[in-house]
Design a protein around this motif. Structure first.
Motif, short mmCIF file in Angstrom:
data_model
loop_
_atom_site.label_atom_id
_atom_site.label_comp_id
_atom_site.label_asym_id
_atom_site.label_seq_id
_atom_site.Cartn_x
_atom_site.Cartn_y
_atom_site.Cartn_z
N GLU A 182 0.84 -1.19 0.00
CA GLU A 182 0.00 0.00 0.00
C GLU A 182 0.88 1.24 0.00
O GLU A 182 1.80 1.36 0.81
CB GLU A 182 -0.93 -0.01 1.21
CG GLU A 182 -1.91 -1.16 1.14
CD GLU A 182 -3.00 -1.05 2.19
OE1 GLU A 182 -3.31 0.08 2.63
OE2 GLU A 182 -3.54 -2.09 2.57
N HIS B 22 0.96 5.70 -0.56
CA HIS B 22 0.28 6.98 -0.67
C HIS B 22 0.95 7.72 -1.82
O HIS B 22 2.17 7.80 -1.88
CB HIS B 22 0.41 7.78 0.62
CG HIS B 22 -0.20 9.14 0.52
ND1 HIS B 22 -1.56 9.33 0.55
CD2 HIS B 22 0.35 10.35 0.33
CE1 HIS B 22 -1.81 10.62 0.41
NE2 HIS B 22 -0.66 11.26 0.27
N GLN C 197 -8.10 11.44 -13.93
CA GLN C 197 -7.99 10.07 -14.43
C GLN C 197 -6.74 9.88 -15.30
O GLN C 197 -6.20 8.77 -15.35
CB GLN C 197 -9.25 9.68 -15.20
CG GLN C 197 -10.45 9.46 -14.32
CD GLN C 197 -10.19 8.40 -13.25
OE1 GLN C 197 -9.64 7.34 -13.52
NE2 GLN C 197 -10.59 8.70 -12.03
N VAL D 73 -4.15 8.90 -12.88
CA VAL D 73 -4.35 7.51 -12.46
C VAL D 73 -3.81 6.56 -13.53
O VAL D 73 -3.12 5.58 -13.21
CB VAL D 73 -5.85 7.23 -12.17
CG1 VAL D 73 -6.09 5.74 -11.96
CG2 VAL D 73 -6.31 8.04 -10.98
N GLU E 299 -5.02 -1.16 -7.48
CA GLU E 299 -6.26 -0.49 -7.09
C GLU E 299 -5.86 0.92 -6.66
O GLU E 299 -5.17 1.09 -5.66
CB GLU E 299 -6.91 -1.21 -5.91
CG GLU E 299 -7.33 -2.62 -6.20
CD GLU E 299 -7.81 -3.33 -4.93
OE1 GLU E 299 -8.28 -2.66 -3.99
OE2 GLU E 299 -7.68 -4.56 -4.89
N ILE E 300 -6.27 1.91 -7.44
CA ILE E 300 -5.89 3.29 -7.13
C ILE E 300 -7.14 4.09 -6.81
O ILE E 300 -8.12 4.06 -7.55
CB ILE E 300 -5.14 3.93 -8.32
CG1 ILE E 300 -3.83 3.18 -8.55
CG2 ILE E 300 -4.87 5.41 -8.04
CD1 ILE E 300 -3.01 3.69 -9.68
N ASP E 301 -7.09 4.79 -5.68
CA ASP E 301 -8.19 5.64 -5.25
C ASP E 301 -7.74 7.09 -5.38
O ASP E 301 -6.89 7.56 -4.61
CB ASP E 301 -8.57 5.33 -3.80
CG ASP E 301 -9.80 6.07 -3.34
OD1 ASP E 301 -9.99 7.24 -3.76
OD2 ASP E 301 -10.56 5.51 -2.55
N ASP F 117 -9.36 9.84 -4.83
CA ASP F 117 -9.81 10.71 -3.73
C ASP F 117 -8.87 10.67 -2.53
O ASP F 117 -8.63 11.70 -1.90
CB ASP F 117 -11.22 10.35 -3.30
CG ASP F 117 -12.25 10.65 -4.38
OD1 ASP F 117 -12.02 11.58 -5.19
OD2 ASP F 117 -13.27 9.94 -4.44
N THR F 118 -8.37 9.50 -2.21
CA THR F 118 -7.49 9.37 -1.03
C THR F 118 -6.01 9.36 -1.40
O THR F 118 -5.16 9.40 -0.52
CB THR F 118 -7.81 8.07 -0.25
OG1 THR F 118 -7.53 6.94 -1.10
CG2 THR F 118 -9.24 8.05 0.21
N SER G 286 -4.38 6.85 -2.71
CA SER G 286 -3.80 5.58 -2.27
C SER G 286 -3.75 4.57 -3.42
O SER G 286 -4.53 4.64 -4.36
CB SER G 286 -4.60 5.00 -1.11
OG SER G 286 -5.91 4.69 -1.53
N ARG H 68 -3.11 0.23 -3.93
CA ARG H 68 -2.89 -1.11 -3.39
C ARG H 68 -2.39 -1.96 -4.54
O ARG H 68 -3.01 -2.02 -5.60
CB ARG H 68 -4.17 -1.69 -2.83
CG ARG H 68 -4.65 -0.92 -1.61
CD ARG H 68 -5.86 -1.55 -1.01
NE ARG H 68 -5.46 -2.90 -0.59
CZ ARG H 68 -6.26 -3.80 -0.07
NH1 ARG H 68 -7.51 -3.53 0.11
NH2 ARG H 68 -5.83 -4.98 0.28
#
Length: 67
Positions: A3, A5, A12, A15, A33-35, A37-38, A40, A42
């Motif tokens: 994980e 940051h 996008q 991303v 897995e990219i978020d 908003d946060t 982050s 994974r």
């Protein structure tokens, strides 16, 4: 599971750039897995976290292990 940051992502396109950078690192199993908003990510697999951080930096973003 690794994980991270990631700083500097705002859309996008960002991303996609980070996803491609991560996907090019040896030991990554599948897309991350990219978020957005946060800020982050994974990442599945046994990739070297330092190699992931370097690849993300080469794409123009800053990454660090999640706290």
């Amino acid at each position: 599971m690794i994980e991270l940051h990631i700083e500097g992502m705002s859309c996008q396109h960002c991303v996609r750039a980070v996803t491609e950078a991560i996907g090019a690192v040896a030991g990554v199993n599948g897309p991350p897995e990219i978020d957005l908003d946060t800020g982050s990510a994974r990442i599945a697999g046994n990739a070297d976290p330092a190699a992931l951080i370097a690849a993300i930096a080469a794409a123009g973003y800053q990454a660090r292990p999640r706290d």
